[in-house]
Write an enzyme that holds these catalytic residues in place. Structure first.
Site, PDB file in Angstrom:
ATOM      1  N   HIS A 180     -20.545  -2.307  -2.964  1.00 54.95           N
ATOM      2  CA  HIS A 180     -21.379  -2.161  -1.772  1.00 54.95           C
ATOM      3  C   HIS A 180     -20.645  -2.668  -0.527  1.00 54.95           C
ATOM      4  O   HIS A 180     -19.899  -3.649  -0.583  1.00 54.95           O
ATOM      5  CB  HIS A 180     -22.710  -2.895  -1.951  1.00 54.95           C
ATOM      6  CG  HIS A 180     -23.656  -2.170  -2.856  1.00 54.95           C
ATOM      7  ND1 HIS A 180     -24.734  -2.780  -3.458  1.00 54.95           N
ATOM      8  CD2 HIS A 180     -23.688  -0.871  -3.275  1.00 54.95           C
ATOM      9  CE1 HIS A 180     -25.390  -1.894  -4.194  1.00 54.95           C
ATOM     10  NE2 HIS A 180     -24.780  -0.736  -4.096  1.00 54.95           N
ATOM     11  N   HIS A 229     -26.395 -13.817  -1.429  1.00 51.95           N
ATOM     12  CA  HIS A 229     -27.429 -13.655  -0.401  1.00 51.95           C
ATOM     13  C   HIS A 229     -28.359 -14.861  -0.360  1.00 51.95           C
ATOM     14  O   HIS A 229     -28.608 -15.505  -1.383  1.00 51.95           O
ATOM     15  CB  HIS A 229     -28.272 -12.397  -0.653  1.00 51.95           C
ATOM     16  CG  HIS A 229     -27.537 -11.121  -0.440  1.00 51.95           C
ATOM     17  ND1 HIS A 229     -27.402 -10.531   0.799  1.00 51.95           N
ATOM     18  CD2 HIS A 229     -26.876 -10.318  -1.311  1.00 51.95           C
ATOM     19  CE1 HIS A 229     -26.708  -9.421   0.678  1.00 51.95           C
ATOM     20  NE2 HIS A 229     -26.374  -9.267  -0.598  1.00 51.95           N
ATOM     21  N   HIS A 269     -27.282  -3.856 -11.208  1.00 53.39           N
ATOM     22  CA  HIS A 269     -27.386  -3.625  -9.758  1.00 53.39           C
ATOM     23  C   HIS A 269     -26.544  -2.406  -9.388  1.00 53.39           C
ATOM     24  O   HIS A 269     -26.999  -1.512  -8.665  1.00 53.39           O
ATOM     25  CB  HIS A 269     -26.913  -4.872  -9.023  1.00 53.39           C
ATOM     26  CG  HIS A 269     -26.983  -4.781  -7.528  1.00 53.39           C
ATOM     27  ND1 HIS A 269     -28.170  -4.669  -6.845  1.00 53.39           N
ATOM     28  CD2 HIS A 269     -26.002  -4.811  -6.586  1.00 53.39           C
ATOM     29  CE1 HIS A 269     -27.925  -4.629  -5.548  1.00 53.39           C
ATOM     30  NE2 HIS A 269     -26.616  -4.698  -5.370  1.00 53.39           N
ATOM     31  N   ASP A 301     -21.417  -4.318   2.070  1.00 48.31           N
ATOM     32  CA  ASP A 301     -21.560  -5.703   2.516  1.00 48.31           C
ATOM     33  C   ASP A 301     -20.851  -6.687   1.573  1.00 48.31           C
ATOM     34  O   ASP A 301     -21.001  -7.906   1.705  1.00 48.31           O
ATOM     35  CB  ASP A 301     -23.035  -6.085   2.689  1.00 48.31           C
ATOM     36  CG  ASP A 301     -23.839  -6.038   1.400  1.00 48.31           C
ATOM     37  OD1 ASP A 301     -23.502  -5.243   0.510  1.00 48.31           O
ATOM     38  OD2 ASP A 301     -24.815  -6.799   1.281  1.00 48.31           O
ATOM     39  N   HIS A 302     -20.046  -6.143   0.655  1.00 41.62           N
ATOM     40  CA  HIS A 302     -19.213  -6.968  -0.229  1.00 41.62           C
ATOM     41  C   HIS A 302     -17.734  -6.583  -0.147  1.00 41.62           C
ATOM     42  O   HIS A 302     -16.885  -7.376  -0.543  1.00 41.62           O
ATOM     43  CB  HIS A 302     -19.700  -6.859  -1.670  1.00 41.62           C
ATOM     44  CG  HIS A 302     -21.067  -7.431  -1.873  1.00 41.62           C
ATOM     45  ND1 HIS A 302     -21.295  -8.641  -2.485  1.00 41.62           N
ATOM     46  CD2 HIS A 302     -22.290  -6.977  -1.508  1.00 41.62           C
ATOM     47  CE1 HIS A 302     -22.595  -8.902  -2.490  1.00 41.62           C
ATOM     48  NE2 HIS A 302     -23.215  -7.899  -1.901  1.00 41.62           N
ATOM     49  N   HIS A 345     -18.591  -6.030  -6.659  1.00 40.63           N
ATOM     50  CA  HIS A 345     -19.056  -4.645  -6.740  1.00 40.63           C
ATOM     51  C   HIS A 345     -18.746  -3.937  -5.431  1.00 40.63           C
ATOM     52  O   HIS A 345     -18.236  -4.537  -4.488  1.00 40.63           O
ATOM     53  CB  HIS A 345     -20.533  -4.563  -7.114  1.00 40.63           C
ATOM     54  CG  HIS A 345     -21.497  -5.132  -6.126  1.00 40.63           C
ATOM     55  ND1 HIS A 345     -21.551  -6.483  -5.821  1.00 40.63           N
ATOM     56  CD2 HIS A 345     -22.466  -4.555  -5.360  1.00 40.63           C
ATOM     57  CE1 HIS A 345     -22.518  -6.704  -4.935  1.00 40.63           C
ATOM     58  NE2 HIS A 345     -23.068  -5.541  -4.635  1.00 40.63           N
ATOM     59  N   ASP A 378     -24.449  -9.753  -6.647  1.00 40.38           N
ATOM     60  CA  ASP A 378     -25.863  -9.412  -6.531  1.00 40.38           C
ATOM     61  C   ASP A 378     -26.529  -9.224  -7.892  1.00 40.38           C
ATOM     62  O   ASP A 378     -27.548  -8.542  -7.992  1.00 40.38           O
ATOM     63  CB  ASP A 378     -26.029  -8.129  -5.709  1.00 40.38           C
ATOM     64  CG  ASP A 378     -25.767  -8.332  -4.227  1.00 40.38           C
ATOM     65  OD1 ASP A 378     -25.496  -9.467  -3.815  1.00 40.38           O
ATOM     66  OD2 ASP A 378     -25.817  -7.332  -3.487  1.00 40.38           O
TER      67      ASP A 378
END
Length: 260
Positions: free
Chosen positions: A63, A176, A119, A65-66, A61, A138
């Site tokens: 975001h 995570h 998400h 942090d990905h 996805h 996530d």
């Protein structure tokens, strides 16, 4: 068989580095993919230490942090970026867009793609059936699931139900290290679950020793993760939600977690 390496980054993210054997029909080189690279430094260090050449980035996805290292890694290695068709405009540097029911090869390893919105609106997961390896970003966590930033409870319950249908020996490579806090919440809504209590104790022990709790097995998640049990009549009765539809029960559990 995939060789899978866990790279802890940022505060609690896991980036996954995968090495697959060569596809005999497409040359003799092995393929190396990184899943959801938040930052490039640890990825490059791991590649250099093993003499691996990065060929692919797999994004679940959009975001940051990905996908934060997408462009830097692509510029350095010339790798192919694979991500969700439903959210391709938010995946930096995307080359190949994939979606529900499609297959994508990394060397000799074949991933089946699932659309798992909830998400985010365009989230996907990659399942390597022969390796029993699920990279779910996530959507599904050890003892938890992702927050509903862009999706609905109905979407997330449908997404989790897809993943729950995979074999029990599937390894869940989520993104995570949230397991200890997720366990505390799970015990608050499912205190009578002896398997969950034993797992929470093991998680506390592992985290005290600074050990990772990911990956978990899907069988473990089915027995202990409250977000996968919204259609369990006994669990619904224990929550005081008997005879409610699973989507409503899931929404209540997710709302309770948001407040926890």
């Amino acid at each position: 068989m995939l060789e899978i390496l866990r790279l802890p980054v940022l505060k609690d993210n896991y980036v996954w580095l995968l090495r697959a054997g060569p596809d005999e029909g497409a040359g003799a080189d092995a393929a190396v993919a990184v899943v959801d690279p938040a930052v490039e430094g640890p990825v490059d260090a791991a590649l250099a230490a093993r003499g691996w050449r990065l060929t692919h980035i797999l994004n679940t996805h959009h975001h940051n942090d990905h996908v934060g290292a997408n462009l830097a890694l692509k510029a350095r290695h010339g790798c192919t970026i694979v991500g969700p068709r439903a959210d391709r405009e938010r995946i930096p540097g995307i080359d190949v867009a994939v979606g529900e029911g499609e297959f994508y090869k990394i060397g000799a390893a074949i991933a089946r793609v699932f659309d798992v919105p909830g998400h985010t609106r365009g989230h996907i997961a990659f399942w390597f059936a022969e390796d029993r390896a699920l990279f779910c970003g996530d959507t599904l966590f050890a003892l938890g699931c992702g927050r509903l930033f862009e999706g609905t409870p109905a979407q997330m319950w449908a997404s989790l139900s897809k993943l729950r249908a995979l074999p029990d020996d599937t390894r869940v490579y989520c993104a995570h290290e949230y397991t200890q806090s997720n366990a505390r919440f799970a015990l608050s809504v499912d205190p009578g679950n002896a398997i969950l209590r034993a797992r929470a104790t093991a998680v506390d022990r592992a985290r005290a020793a600074d050990e990772a709790t990911v990956p978990s097995s899907l069988g473990e998640e089915k027995a202990t993760n409250p977000f996968l049990r919204a259609d369990d009549p006994a669990f619904a009765r224990a929550l005081g939600l008997a005879d409610r539809p699973p989507t409503e029960i899931f929404a209540a559990i997710r709302a309770a977690k948001d407040r926890f």
